[in-house]
Design an enzyme around this catalytic site. Sequence first.
Site, PDB file in Angstrom:
ATOM      1  N   SER A 143       0.830  -1.208   0.000  1.00  0.00           N
ATOM      2  CA  SER A 143       0.000   0.000   0.000  1.00  0.00           C
ATOM      3  C   SER A 143       0.859   1.249   0.000  1.00  0.00           C
ATOM      4  CB  SER A 143      -0.857   0.069   1.264  1.00  0.00           C
ATOM      5  OG  SER A 143      -1.677  -1.036   1.372  1.00  0.00           O
ATOM      6  N   HIS A 179      -1.869  -3.073  -6.791  1.00  0.00           N
ATOM      7  CA  HIS A 179      -2.443  -2.653  -5.515  1.00  0.00           C
ATOM      8  C   HIS A 179      -3.956  -2.848  -5.536  1.00  0.00           C
ATOM      9  CE1 HIS A 179      -3.388   0.658  -2.417  1.00  0.00           C
ATOM     10  NE2 HIS A 179      -3.095  -0.452  -1.786  1.00  0.00           N
ATOM     11  N   GLU A 214      -4.655  -0.640  -8.765  1.00  0.00           N
ATOM     12  CA  GLU A 214      -3.647   0.270  -9.314  1.00  0.00           C
ATOM     13  C   GLU A 214      -2.477  -0.589  -9.796  1.00  0.00           C
ATOM     14  OE1 GLU A 214      -4.505   4.116  -6.384  1.00  0.00           O
ATOM     15  OE2 GLU A 214      -3.104   2.578  -5.738  1.00  0.00           O
ATOM     16  N   ASN A 243      -4.533   6.416  -2.233  1.00  0.00           N
ATOM     17  CA  ASN A 243      -4.098   6.730  -0.868  1.00  0.00           C
ATOM     18  C   ASN A 243      -3.431   8.098  -0.780  1.00  0.00           C
ATOM     19  OD1 ASN A 243      -5.179   4.497   0.296  1.00  0.00           O
ATOM     20  ND2 ASN A 243      -3.304   3.277   0.225  1.00  0.00           N
TER      21      ASN A 243
HETATM   22  N1  LIG Z   1      -5.656  -4.529   4.570  1.00  0.00           N
HETATM   23  C1  LIG Z   1      -5.775  -3.577   3.659  1.00  0.00           C
HETATM   24  O1  LIG Z   1      -6.670  -2.726   3.703  1.00  0.00           O
HETATM   25  C2  LIG Z   1      -4.817  -3.541   2.496  1.00  0.00           C
HETATM   26  C3  LIG Z   1      -5.232  -2.974   1.275  1.00  0.00           C
HETATM   27  C4  LIG Z   1      -4.350  -2.985   0.186  1.00  0.00           C
HETATM   28  C5  LIG Z   1      -3.080  -3.507   0.339  1.00  0.00           C
HETATM   29  N2  LIG Z   1      -2.690  -4.032   1.541  1.00  0.00           N
HETATM   30  C6  LIG Z   1      -1.328  -4.594   1.633  1.00  0.00           C
HETATM   31  O2  LIG Z   1      -1.423  -6.014   1.492  1.00  0.00           O
HETATM   32  C7  LIG Z   1      -0.376  -6.638   2.240  1.00  0.00           C
HETATM   33  C8  LIG Z   1      -0.990  -7.656   3.202  1.00  0.00           C
HETATM   34  O3  LIG Z   1      -1.906  -6.999   4.057  1.00  0.00           O
HETATM   35  P1  LIG Z   1      -3.086  -7.789   4.809  1.00  0.00           P
HETATM   36  O4  LIG Z   1      -3.996  -6.743   5.336  1.00  0.00           O
HETATM   37  O5  LIG Z   1      -3.593  -8.888   3.953  1.00  0.00           O
HETATM   38  O6  LIG Z   1      -2.263  -8.416   6.043  1.00  0.00           O
HETATM   39  P2  LIG Z   1      -2.616  -9.711   6.930  1.00  0.00           P
HETATM   40  O7  LIG Z   1      -1.983  -9.441   8.256  1.00  0.00           O
HETATM   41  O8  LIG Z   1      -4.045 -10.057   6.867  1.00  0.00           O
HETATM   42  O9  LIG Z   1      -1.777 -10.886   6.206  1.00  0.00           O
HETATM   43  C9  LIG Z   1      -0.362 -10.883   6.181  1.00  0.00           C
HETATM   44  C10 LIG Z   1       0.158 -12.192   5.588  1.00  0.00           C
HETATM   45  O10 LIG Z   1       1.584 -12.188   5.591  1.00  0.00           O
HETATM   46  C11 LIG Z   1       2.080 -13.431   6.120  1.00  0.00           C
HETATM   47  N3  LIG Z   1       3.381 -13.103   6.694  1.00  0.00           N
HETATM   48  C12 LIG Z   1       3.609 -12.361   7.794  1.00  0.00           C
HETATM   49  N4  LIG Z   1       4.948 -12.188   7.975  1.00  0.00           N
HETATM   50  C13 LIG Z   1       5.562 -12.829   6.956  1.00  0.00           C
HETATM   51  C14 LIG Z   1       6.912 -13.007   6.568  1.00  0.00           C
HETATM   52  N5  LIG Z   1       7.933 -12.483   7.270  1.00  0.00           N
HETATM   53  N6  LIG Z   1       7.179 -13.733   5.439  1.00  0.00           N
HETATM   54  C15 LIG Z   1       6.171 -14.250   4.719  1.00  0.00           C
HETATM   55  N7  LIG Z   1       4.874 -14.129   5.040  1.00  0.00           N
HETATM   56  C16 LIG Z   1       4.562 -13.410   6.138  1.00  0.00           C
HETATM   57  C17 LIG Z   1       1.013 -13.883   7.061  1.00  0.00           C
HETATM   58  O11 LIG Z   1       1.073 -15.274   7.258  1.00  0.00           O
HETATM   59  C18 LIG Z   1      -0.260 -13.435   6.335  1.00  0.00           C
HETATM   60  O12 LIG Z   1      -0.636 -14.361   5.351  1.00  0.00           O
HETATM   61  C19 LIG Z   1       0.388  -5.496   2.929  1.00  0.00           C
HETATM   62  O13 LIG Z   1       1.485  -5.136   2.118  1.00  0.00           O
HETATM   63  C20 LIG Z   1      -0.634  -4.382   2.963  1.00  0.00           C
HETATM   64  O14 LIG Z   1      -0.036  -3.097   2.997  1.00  0.00           O
HETATM   65  C21 LIG Z   1      -3.546  -4.083   2.613  1.00  0.00           C
END
Ligand SMILES: NC(=O)c1ccc[n+]([C@@H]2O[C@H](COP(=O)([O-])OP(=O)(O)OC[C@H]3O[C@@H](n4cnc5c(N)ncnc54)[C@H](O)[C@@H]3O)[C@@H](O)[C@H]2O)c1
Length: 282
Positions: free
Chosen positions: A119, A140, A152, A190
């Site tokens: 993000s 994204h 995106e 964002n």
């Molecule tokens: N939640 C949102 O609103 C949103 C929106 C768009 C993008 N994102 C981006 O998506 C990505 C994931 O976010 P999320 O909300 O799904 O998080 P989440 O916490 O739900 O999931 C994180 C995942 O990463 C894994 N993980 C954690 N540490 C790790 C490591 N060191 N090596 C490998 N795997 C690892 C976990 O097992 C899990 O599957 C982030 O980069 C976030 O910025 C999030």
Amino acid sequence: MDVRRIGVVGLGAMGAGIAQVAIEAGFEVVGREVSDELGAKAAGRIRHFLSRKVEKGQRTAAERDAAVGRLATATDLAELADCDLVIEAIVEELDAKQELFGELERLCRADAVLATNTSALSVTEIAAATSSPERVVGMHFFNPAPLMPLVEVVRAELSTDEAVEAALGVVERLGKVAVPCHDTPGFVVNRVLIPLLNDCVRVLDEARVTPESLDAAMTNGAGWPMGPCTLVDLVGIDVHVHASEALYEKLREPRMAPPPRLVAMRNAGLLGRKSGRGFYAY
Ligand SMILES: NC(=O)c1ccc[n+]([C@@H]2O[C@H](COP(=O)([O-])OP(=O)(O)OC[C@H]3O[C@@H](n4cnc5c(N)ncnc54)[C@H](O)[C@@H]3O)[C@@H](O)[C@H]2O)c1
């Protein structure tokens, strides 16, 4: 490139949503989690959401079963070796993402496109951890990925046209709306939304209005589909504060910095909808 097989690394909130959208669109998906248990949990959640669609008459049971049959989960990254595209959706930390991209480069085919769902981090910095940054792009997705139409598609400094076009082609086949953009902090949505929501929270105190009144003002006066306090509660106050801090660090514009009121809420565990309490109680 004709993308048929997609790897998704991290089946958390975003990764599971992305995997679901991809299997529904007919792609073969290998989802990687850190443990078998987390992989099975994510696959169960995806099946549950597809079953809800069957109940609502949006899919047949046969379509659901075929989609679920296209999903494999793994803990070993090497299982992603023959993917045409890998989408990374792990924790939002530069070191973890850079380490992962180094491994993906070693394990995946040389022509595979490597995408990050970050993000607020720089796609160019993530790509710099590889010796083939030309095949790294940003994809994204927005939360929840199965419902939000926008993706995106982010061109980093060294991304090739082929890598960007492969990502755009996949977004189209997913039935989503692609907005191609360059790698700038916050990309498009964002960059606009985070300072705007921060302004809204500051107005709460400056104009001495309640969250209910501010939400009523923005929905009725500006035509927003959802008020800003409801939206920040939905996004998660911790997620919003983290993204604000990341943008502020890069751009040094005061409006990007998280308002102290939100930082205090985050520190107190008032995270919004997911913790049961934020601006509102759930
Ligand atoms: N939640 C949102 O609103 C949103 C929106 C768009 C993008 N994102 C981006 O998506 C990505 C994931 O976010 P999320 O909300 O799904 O998080 P989440 O916490 O739900 O999931 C994180 C995942 O990463 C894994 N993980 C954690 N540490 C790790 C490591 N060191 N090596 C490998 N795997 C690892 C976990 O097992 C899990 O599957 C982030 O980069 C976030 O910025 C999030």
